[in-house]
Enzyme design. Structure first.
Site, short mmCIF file in Angstrom:
data_model
loop_
_atom_site.label_atom_id
_atom_site.label_comp_id
_atom_site.label_asym_id
_atom_site.label_seq_id
_atom_site.Cartn_x
_atom_site.Cartn_y
_atom_site.Cartn_z
N CYS A 189 6.28 11.07 7.83
CA CYS A 189 6.07 9.74 8.42
C CYS A 189 6.75 9.58 9.78
CB CYS A 189 6.57 8.66 7.47
SG CYS A 189 5.86 8.85 5.83
N HIS A 224 7.72 2.26 11.08
CA HIS A 224 6.82 2.90 10.13
C HIS A 224 6.55 1.91 8.99
CE1 HIS A 224 4.94 5.51 7.42
NE2 HIS A 224 5.95 5.61 6.59
N ASN A 280 1.08 2.62 3.52
CA ASN A 280 1.78 3.65 4.28
C ASN A 280 0.80 4.76 4.66
OD1 ASN A 280 3.32 5.89 5.02
ND2 ASN A 280 4.83 5.64 3.38
N1 COA Z 1 3.75 -1.60 -11.17
C1 COA Z 1 4.57 -2.11 -12.08
N2 COA Z 1 5.78 -1.60 -12.37
C2 COA Z 1 6.13 -0.50 -11.67
C3 COA Z 1 5.33 0.09 -10.70
C4 COA Z 1 4.09 -0.50 -10.46
N3 COA Z 1 3.25 -0.02 -9.54
N4 COA Z 1 5.98 1.14 -10.18
C5 COA Z 1 7.15 1.23 -10.80
N5 COA Z 1 7.26 0.24 -11.71
C6 COA Z 1 8.35 -0.04 -12.62
C7 COA Z 1 9.21 1.17 -12.84
O1 COA Z 1 8.63 1.99 -13.84
C8 COA Z 1 10.51 0.55 -13.30
O2 COA Z 1 10.41 0.22 -14.65
P1 COA Z 1 11.65 0.44 -15.65
O3 COA Z 1 12.74 -0.44 -15.10
O4 COA Z 1 11.10 0.01 -16.94
O5 COA Z 1 11.95 1.89 -15.55
C9 COA Z 1 10.56 -0.76 -12.51
O6 COA Z 1 9.23 -0.99 -12.04
C10 COA Z 1 11.50 -0.72 -11.33
O7 COA Z 1 11.32 0.51 -10.68
P2 COA Z 1 12.11 0.88 -9.39
O8 COA Z 1 11.76 2.26 -9.00
O9 COA Z 1 13.54 0.49 -9.52
O10 COA Z 1 11.43 -0.14 -8.37
P3 COA Z 1 11.74 -0.31 -6.87
O11 COA Z 1 12.15 -1.68 -6.64
O12 COA Z 1 12.60 0.80 -6.32
O13 COA Z 1 10.28 -0.14 -6.24
C11 COA Z 1 9.06 1.50 -5.01
C12 COA Z 1 9.58 1.08 -6.35
C13 COA Z 1 8.35 2.84 -5.13
C14 COA Z 1 8.07 0.44 -4.53
C15 COA Z 1 10.23 1.57 -4.03
O14 COA Z 1 11.24 2.38 -4.57
C16 COA Z 1 9.88 2.11 -2.68
O15 COA Z 1 9.08 1.54 -1.98
N6 COA Z 1 10.51 3.21 -2.28
C17 COA Z 1 10.32 3.80 -0.98
C18 COA Z 1 8.96 4.34 -0.96
C19 COA Z 1 8.53 4.74 0.37
O16 COA Z 1 8.31 3.90 1.20
N7 COA Z 1 8.37 6.01 0.58
C20 COA Z 1 7.83 6.58 1.73
C21 COA Z 1 8.85 6.56 2.79
S1 COA Z 1 8.14 7.24 4.20
#
Ligand code: COA
Length: 327
Positions: free
Chosen positions: A114, A254, A284
Site C-alpha cells: 500500500c 492511504h 482499500n
Molecule cells: N463482521 C463481523 N464481525 C467481524 C468481522 C466482520 N466482517 N470481522 C471480524 N469480526 C469480529 C472478529 O471475529 C472479532 O470477534 P471475537 O471478538 O468474537 O473474536 C470481533 O469482530 C473483533 O475483531 P477485531 O479484530 O478486534 O476487530 P477490529 O476492531 O480490529 O477490526 C479490522 C478488524 C480488520 C477491521 C481492523 O483490525 C483493521 O482494519 N485492521 C487494519 C486493516 C488494514 O487496514 N490493513 C491494511 C493496511 S494497508
C-alpha cells in the site's frame, strides 16, 4: 535550485462492478453496521473476470497522457506500483509500455504494497532532481479481489480494485515534491502475508480458503502499526520539507480504514476536515488508493493549484512512506 518532480497531470480508472456491504452480508457472517462502524467502508469496485492490473493500468495511463497533452513516445520512464501483477514477467510496467507504444521509456515495477505509490513518487523525484529523466509516468494498479479470501470476514470486507496515474516533470517554480520519507519493518511483515512459490503449512492453515496466495492479516496488529506509521511518516516528511503541519492544506492518506485515519489525525493534532477520505466508495486499493484519492481531491476542487498536501501510505512489508507535494 535543483528541479523537483512536479505532478503535471492525473488520471484514474475504477471498474463499474460494485461489491456492497449488503453483498458481503450474503457471503460471510457480517453486517453493514459492523463494517461501517469498524472500517468506514460501504462498497468497493471489483474487476470483471479476465481483467488484470495491467488492463486497468493501461486505461489510467491513456487517460493521464490525454490530460497531460503528451504522447507516449515522450515518456522516459514508467513506474508501476503493484502487489497484484498479472504475472511475474513481463511486469505490469512493461505490458503498459508495449501497449501505449512508449518506445523511449524504461519500465520498472515496484512492490511495497500500500506504500507503492509514495515509493514510486519518491524514486521518480530522484530521477528528476538529477536531470536523468524529464517525463515519468507513475501508476498504482491493483486487482486485490484476486488476492482476497472471500471466506474470511476479517479481510474480505476491506479490499477493492482500481488504478490511478500521474505524470511528473521537472518543476520550474516552488511547486513539486518538497520532502519525502520511506521506511520498512521487515520483522513486522509476518502480520500481513500472501504467498507465491513458498510452501508454508502453518501459513496455509491460517487461511479460511486454504489457498496460500490469498491475503492473511493480523488486523489489530496492522491497525496499531498503521496509526503509528501514518503519524510518524507525515511528521518526518513535513520536517524534511522544512515546513510545519500548519503549512499543510490537506493530508491524502492511504484509504485503508477510517479508524486508522482518525487515530493518526489525533496523534498529529490535525482535524479530520484536513484529511481527504474516499474509502467509503472504494475500500482499500493498496497502491491505487492514493493516486485515485488525489484525482478525486482535485476533481472535486478540494485541492487546487498552490495547495500543499501530504500523501502518506503504509502497508505490507511492513512499509510506510510520505511525500509533501505542492501543486
Ligand atoms: N463482521 C463481523 N464481525 C467481524 C468481522 C466482520 N466482517 N470481522 C471480524 N469480526 C469480529 C472478529 O471475529 C472479532 O470477534 P471475537 O471478538 O468474537 O473474536 C470481533 O469482530 C473483533 O475483531 P477485531 O479484530 O478486534 O476487530 P477490529 O476492531 O480490529 O477490526 C479490522 C478488524 C480488520 C477491521 C481492523 O483490525 C483493521 O482494519 N485492521 C487494519 C486493516 C488494514 O487496514 N490493513 C491494511 C493496511 S494497508
Amino acid at each position: 535550485m535543483l528541479p523537483r518532480a512536479k505532478i503535471t497531470a492525473m488520471g484514474y480508472y475504477v471498474p463499474s462492478r460494485r461489491l456492497t456491504n449488503a453483498d458481503l452480508e450474503k457471503m460471510v457472517d457480517t453486517s453493514d453496521e459492523w463494517i461501517v462502524r469498524r472500517t468506514g467502508i460501504k462498497e468497493r469496485r471489483i474487476a470483471e473476470k479476465g481483467v488484470y492490473a495491467s488492463d486497468m493500468a493501461l486505461i489510467a495511463a491513456k487517460r493521464v497522457l490525454e490530460n497531460a497533452g503528451i504522447s507516449a513516445q515522450e515518456l522516459d520512464l514508467i513506474l508501476v506500483a503493484t502487489t497484484t501483477p498479472d504475472m511475474f514477467t513481463p511486469s505490469v510496467s512493461c505490458i503498459v509500455q508495449g501497449k501505449i507504444g512508449a518506445a523511449n521509456a524504461a519500465a520498472i515495477d515496484i512492490n511495497t504494497a500500500c506504500t507503492g505509490f509514495v515509493s514510486a513518487l519518491t524514486i521518480a523525484n530522484q530521477f528528476i532532481k538529477t536531470g536523468y529523466y524529464q517525463k515519468i509516468l507513475i501508476i498504482g494498479a491493483e486487482t486485490l479481489s484476486l488476492m482476497t479470501d472471500y471466506q474470511d470476514r476479517n479481510t474480505c470486507i476491506l479490499f477493492g480494485d482500481g488504478a490511478g496515474a500521474v505524470i511528473v516533470e521537472p518543476s520550474e517554480g516552488d511547486e513539486g515534491v518538497l520532502g519525502t520519507v520511506l521506511g520498512a519493518d521487515g520483522e513486522g511483515g509476518k502480520n500481513l502475508t500472501s504467498f507465491a512459490f513458498k510452501d508454508d503449512e502453518e501459513e496455509t492453515a491460517k487461511r479460511v480458503s486454504g489457498n496460500k496466495q490469498t491475503l492473511w492479516m493480523d488486523g489489530s496488529e496492522v491497525l496499531k502499526f498503521a496509526v503509528r506509521a501514518m503519524a510518524k511518516a507525515t511528521t518526518e516528511a513535513v520536517e524534511k520539507a522544512g515546513l510545519t503541519l500548519d503549512d499543510i492544506d490537506i493530508i491524502i492518506p492511504h484509504q485503508a480504514n477510517i479508524r486508522i485515519v482518525e487515530g493518526a489525525a489525533k496523534r498529529l493534532g490535525v482535524d479530520m476536515d484536513r484529511m481527504f477520505i474516499n474509502l467509503e466508495k472504494y475500500g482499500n486499493m493498496a497502491s491505487a488508493s492514493i493516486p485515485i484519492a488525489l484525482c478525486e481531491a482535485f476533481g472535486s476542487g478540494r485541492v487546487k493549484k498552490g495547495d500543499t498536501a501530504v500523501l502518506v501510505g503504509f502497508g505490507g512489508g511492513l512499509t510506510w512512506g510520505a511525500a509533501v507535494v505542492r501543486f
